[in-house]
Structure formats: C-alpha cells, structure tokens
Design a protein around this motif. Sequence first.
Motif: not given
Length: 214
Positions: A2-4, A83, A90, A140-141, A144-147, A150
């Motif tokens: 994730s981007r976070a 998951s 994080s 994809r999941a 997905a949170s990081d544009g 794409e």
Amino acid sequence: MSRALAIMIVSGSLIAGCGPRAIALPDDPIASAATCGVVAAAKARAAQADIKAPLSMAAQGDILRHALVVGARTPEFAQADASAVIAGMSERAGEVTDSDWQALIEPCDKAFPPPPEPAKLPDDPYVAGLGCDALGRFMRAALASDGRYEAELSRYNKLETALDTRIAPLLAAHGKSGAEAAQAEKRKAMSSIVKLGRPDLLMDACVARYDSDG
C-alpha cells in the motif's frame, strides 16, 4: 504494497538517519513474514536513486511474496493469513526501518528463500488457469490503493477478462461448477502456483499465456 506502507518506510530511519537498534526476526510466521516484507521494501528503496519514487514491479513482487508464502502453507490458500502479513507490514514498518534492518536481510532470505526464476506456470491448464485468476485478484487488491501502478492493474484487469471464458469450462470439466466448490479449487490452485515464482513474474507469464494483447 500500500501507499501508506511506502510512506511509512520512506519516513523511517532510511531517510532520517536515526541510530539503528538491533532487531530480531519474530518466531511467529505471520510477524516474521511481515518483518521481512518491510526489510525487502527498505532494501529496494535504499537501492533507488530517488527513494520516494515508486518501487518497480520486481520490488513489489519481492515484498508481496512473503505474504504469499504464508498463505500457501495450507493446501487451500489462506487469504486471511496473507492479509494479516500485509497488514503487519504497515504495523511494523516504523519499528523495522528505525532498526538495523540490514542485519535482517540474510535471516529473511533463509526464512523466505527467493522463489525460482524464471517463473513457470504449471503444465496442467486447470491449475494454471485457476491459479492465474486467483493470483491476479490478489495482486490487484494489493496494488489497488496506489495509483502509480495503473498500467500493471490494467494488464491484470485484461487478464481477468481473458480468463472469464476459460475458467467456467475448466471448472465444469472437473465437476466443480458450484460457487463454493469453485472458490475452493481456486484456493488450491493459488497455493500451488505461488510456489513457482515471484508473483510479478508469474503474472507476466499468465498474461503471456492467456492475454494475446498483454
């Protein structure tokens, strides 16, 4: 990743230069995988000229493989465990990057050996097709949170479309047309396929086999 998580890693001692402290690899497999995922991310960032730039897909694959290894410990892929590893990355990012994380590179490679390269899909079209479908959904999941990914997500979406017409006949041929049975078969294929290579390379192989426009 994730981007976070990426932001947390960039803001840790990798940039700040805080005095590193010793850290041990946890005994718990989920915590251990999460720790090694953060180490892989920190290592990839340290190797970049611009540590704030998006990580390569190879780096993302090296991070995410830790979650996949844990999920594939059972005959049916344990999504909840995978998951939990991603969530743990994080949660542990600050603690790990503020430590002497470089000292964990070798222990992590021993605990989670790099998968074989080149990645090779199973010869069995049933396992390969269902595995590619399940891995594509996982990737994809995860991204997905990081544009910034794409282009890769577009490739994976096209792969899903290409597989749509193939999966149902495969399941029907094996007498697994029911929704619950189909999901169980996909989890089994996922556990098999993720042992055969780094996930980004497996996805490249899936696109090459099933999406002629990929």
